[in-house]
Design an enzyme around this catalytic site. Sequence first.
Site, PDB file in Angstrom:
ATOM      1  N   ASN A  75     -51.733   0.054 -11.459  1.00  0.00           N
ATOM      2  CA  ASN A  75     -51.198  -0.328 -12.575  1.00  0.00           C
ATOM      3  C   ASN A  75     -52.436  -1.387 -13.025  1.00  0.00           C
ATOM      4  OD1 ASN A  75     -50.130  -1.441 -15.057  1.00  0.00           O
ATOM      5  ND2 ASN A  75     -48.193  -2.089 -13.709  1.00  0.00           N
ATOM      6  N   TRP A  76     -53.439  -1.272 -14.083  1.00  0.00           N
ATOM      7  CA  TRP A  76     -54.455  -2.194 -14.172  1.00  0.00           C
ATOM      8  C   TRP A  76     -53.613  -3.169 -15.293  1.00  0.00           C
ATOM      9  CZ3 TRP A  76     -59.524   0.913 -14.531  1.00  0.00           C
ATOM     10  CH2 TRP A  76     -59.932   1.359 -13.264  1.00  0.00           C
ATOM     11  N   LYS A  77     -52.554  -3.123 -15.870  1.00  0.00           N
ATOM     12  CA  LYS A  77     -52.251  -3.958 -16.618  1.00  0.00           C
ATOM     13  C   LYS A  77     -53.137  -4.288 -17.753  1.00  0.00           C
ATOM     14  CE  LYS A  77     -49.120  -5.843 -12.883  1.00  0.00           C
ATOM     15  NZ  LYS A  77     -48.272  -6.511 -12.566  1.00  0.00           N
TER      16      LYS A  77
ATOM     17  N   HIS B  36     -41.521  -0.885 -17.283  1.00  0.00           N
ATOM     18  CA  HIS B  36     -42.026  -1.824 -16.441  1.00  0.00           C
ATOM     19  C   HIS B  36     -41.314  -3.111 -16.636  1.00  0.00           C
ATOM     20  CE1 HIS B  36     -44.756  -4.785 -14.194  1.00  0.00           C
ATOM     21  NE2 HIS B  36     -45.193  -3.420 -13.675  1.00  0.00           N
TER      22      HIS B  36
ATOM     23  N   GLU C  37     -38.943  -1.474  -8.137  1.00  0.00           N
ATOM     24  CA  GLU C  37     -39.869  -2.729  -8.001  1.00  0.00           C
ATOM     25  C   GLU C  37     -39.128  -3.965  -8.438  1.00  0.00           C
ATOM     26  OE1 GLU C  37     -44.134  -1.611  -9.351  1.00  0.00           O
ATOM     27  OE2 GLU C  37     -43.004  -1.982 -11.111  1.00  0.00           O
TER      28      GLU C  37
ATOM     29  N   GLY D 174     -46.386  -9.327  -8.061  1.00  0.00           N
ATOM     30  CA  GLY D 174     -47.406 -10.201  -8.322  1.00  0.00           C
ATOM     31  C   GLY D 174     -47.175 -11.503  -7.446  1.00  0.00           C
TER      32      GLY D 174
ATOM     33  N   SER E 205     -46.208  -6.257  -4.659  1.00  0.00           N
ATOM     34  CA  SER E 205     -47.183  -7.023  -3.594  1.00  0.00           C
ATOM     35  C   SER E 205     -47.460  -6.095  -2.361  1.00  0.00           C
ATOM     36  CB  SER E 205     -46.413  -8.271  -3.122  1.00  0.00           C
ATOM     37  OG  SER E 205     -46.192  -9.328  -3.944  1.00  0.00           O
TER      38      SER E 205
ATOM     39  N   GLY F 153     -50.318  -3.211  -8.252  1.00  0.00           N
ATOM     40  CA  GLY F 153     -51.008  -3.746  -9.409  1.00  0.00           C
ATOM     41  C   GLY F 153     -52.184  -4.411  -8.781  1.00  0.00           C
ATOM     42  N   GLY F 154     -52.077  -5.723  -8.260  1.00  0.00           N
ATOM     43  CA  GLY F 154     -53.038  -6.561  -8.052  1.00  0.00           C
ATOM     44  C   GLY F 154     -54.069  -6.067  -7.023  1.00  0.00           C
TER      45      GLY F 154
HETATM   46  C1  PEP Z   1     -46.891  -3.989 -10.499  1.00  0.00           C
HETATM   47  O1  PEP Z   1     -47.573  -4.204 -11.391  1.00  0.00           O
HETATM   48  O2  PEP Z   1     -45.978  -2.897 -10.753  1.00  0.00           O
HETATM   49  C2  PEP Z   1     -46.825  -4.356  -9.374  1.00  0.00           C
HETATM   50  C3  PEP Z   1     -46.242  -3.931  -8.165  1.00  0.00           C
HETATM   51  O3  PEP Z   1     -47.720  -5.367  -9.012  1.00  0.00           O
HETATM   52  P1  PEP Z   1     -48.310  -6.091  -7.735  1.00  0.00           P
HETATM   53  O4  PEP Z   1     -48.775  -5.107  -6.657  1.00  0.00           O
HETATM   54  O5  PEP Z   1     -49.421  -7.026  -8.128  1.00  0.00           O
HETATM   55  O6  PEP Z   1     -46.967  -6.730  -7.183  1.00  0.00           O
END
Ligand code: PEP
Length: 245
Positions: free
Chosen positions: A11-13, A100, A171, A177, A208, A229-230
Amino acid sequence: MQDWEQIIIANWKMQLNVQDSVKQAKQIKKLLDKNSINAATKIVVAPSFLAFSNVAEVFQNTRVVLGAQDSFEEDKGAYTGEVSLKNLQTLGCRFVSLGHSERRALGETDEVVNRKAKAVINHGLVPVICVGEPMKERQVHNSEDFVFRQLEKSLADIHIKEKHKVIIAYEPIWAIGTGDAMDPSEVGKMIQTIKSRYKLASVIYGGSIEPDNVHEFTKLKNIEGALVGGASLDAKTFVELIKKA
Ligand code: PEP
């Protein structure tokens, strides 16, 4: 149709501009070519809408498929600012994340998620329904009720008849994040509980996840992948994570 055993969704947001998205996609493609990765792992990248077609072009004829971070339920019409599922589909989109927590924080309700999920399914695509509790619900031991309320409304009147047609992404909001992933044993319990109610849904975890902890989650019983995400914003880290999943 069973075409994967595990799915990893990036997920590049709204983190990368078009140029950087293309650069990142090219690097991922190159690294995937060099590394041997389990053929049963489905790799999905969800770029921003602006970069969608450019990134789709890079991943053409590769094993990476495209996902959308959201979509609208109508195909065409006077819907200023919305993005059509049909157009996304034409560009190769196969998975659509809905609800999300970052979208829910901007006002997306379970009812909207439900309408969109039905449209996604009607188009033959796979919705990735994101659910998860905020810290204040966790503190009062209400996580399960909170998540089930979200699921009941988001999946209202949706009958999952086949595997891999609907993905539920668990999530916990406080883990997204923050670098503070949920304890895998707790994730395992929540996955089991979700699976006992939604037997044919694929359940994945997000929050995370890094190369160093991914396997602690993907080895759990009944889990079918991860939403990242990150750690998906750096090609090397992302491919390393896929290798270790
Ligand atoms: C997300 O954006 O759904 C996510 C899980 O982000 P991260 O991996 O950065 O916690």
